[in-house]
Design an enzyme around this catalytic site. Sequence first.
Site, mmCIF file in Angstrom:
data_model
loop_
_atom_site.group_PDB
_atom_site.id
_atom_site.type_symbol
_atom_site.label_atom_id
_atom_site.label_comp_id
_atom_site.label_asym_id
_atom_site.label_seq_id
_atom_site.Cartn_x
_atom_site.Cartn_y
_atom_site.Cartn_z
ATOM 1 N N PRO A 44 0.836 -1.205 0.000
ATOM 2 C CA PRO A 44 0.000 0.000 0.000
ATOM 3 C C PRO A 44 0.870 1.255 0.000
ATOM 4 C CG PRO A 44 -0.823 -1.601 1.586
ATOM 5 C CD PRO A 44 0.498 -2.123 1.106
ATOM 6 N N GLU A 45 0.472 2.236 -0.799
ATOM 7 C CA GLU A 45 1.256 3.457 -0.896
ATOM 8 C C GLU A 45 0.648 4.546 -0.021
ATOM 9 O OE1 GLU A 45 2.988 4.212 -4.651
ATOM 10 O OE2 GLU A 45 2.749 2.147 -5.325
ATOM 11 N N ARG A 90 13.051 -4.341 -6.695
ATOM 12 C CA ARG A 90 11.643 -4.180 -7.021
ATOM 13 C C ARG A 90 11.516 -4.122 -8.534
ATOM 14 N NH1 ARG A 90 8.975 -1.524 -2.883
ATOM 15 N NH2 ARG A 90 7.045 -1.995 -4.005
ATOM 16 N N LYS A 132 3.996 5.746 5.153
ATOM 17 C CA LYS A 132 3.287 4.473 5.105
ATOM 18 C C LYS A 132 3.030 3.903 6.494
ATOM 19 C CE LYS A 132 5.277 3.379 0.591
ATOM 20 N NZ LYS A 132 5.977 2.365 -0.218
#
Length: 260
Positions: free
Chosen positions: A2-3, A250, A51
């Site tokens: 989640p950003e 990533r 976050k």
Amino acid sequence: MPEGDVVWLTARRLREALAGRRLTRSDFRVPRFATADLRGRTVLDAVSRGKHLLVRVEGGLTVHTHLMMDGRWRIGPAGPAPRDHRVRLVLANAEWQAAGYSLGLVEVLRTAEEDKAVGHLGPDLLDPAWGAETAAESAARLGERPGRPIGEALLDQTRLAGIGNVYKAEILFLRGVNPWTPAGDVPDLPALVELAHRLLDANKERHGHITTGDLGRGREHWVYGRAGRPCRRCGARVERAQQGAQAGERVTYWCPHCQP
């Protein structure tokens, strides 16, 4: 993962359900805090910091959680505590119940010591006080290691807080910057930072990271998740590759024509 916009919205919903109400259930399902009991304390606020989520309760305590890759909060009317092995924390009052599933981090700390948990973060892109000063600080932080690829720098929460893999790819596409461009060679870092702020702010009150302006299913992004498909702008084949240090690689997406 989640950003920042998702975490901001989660904090708002936790605040709406819990703030100003006395806790009737405090169920920590993590070994370190299994005996912690906040029942009887009033929740004062719930805020996001990048976050991270901070739920502040009376008595000078803060419940600090992080969603990591798979975490989420489910908020609903008060009722029986969920019997699910994925639940790490339940906070409830007479009206509402908030259950944290697959949370990557759960801890209780002194509110006065929150900086020990989040003080390392860069400026929060969704800070209500965001302005020219914080934007300039963020740009300066991104450029502190000029040889570092900008795709890596944007994911470093100590530079600026809130960007995840989706926004990284989309911001760089919209600015026409290749993810491997050294941060010191990126033209107009302040404009890149301001675009990041605008995108997160535009999406913070809805589900989904919409960067194209098109809410249609499958049309939300320019390059993220579109490897092998034609670029929406030029028709070239969107590429994907691993980027980052070996311990934290990533997947990144880019258009080789629009982001040479």
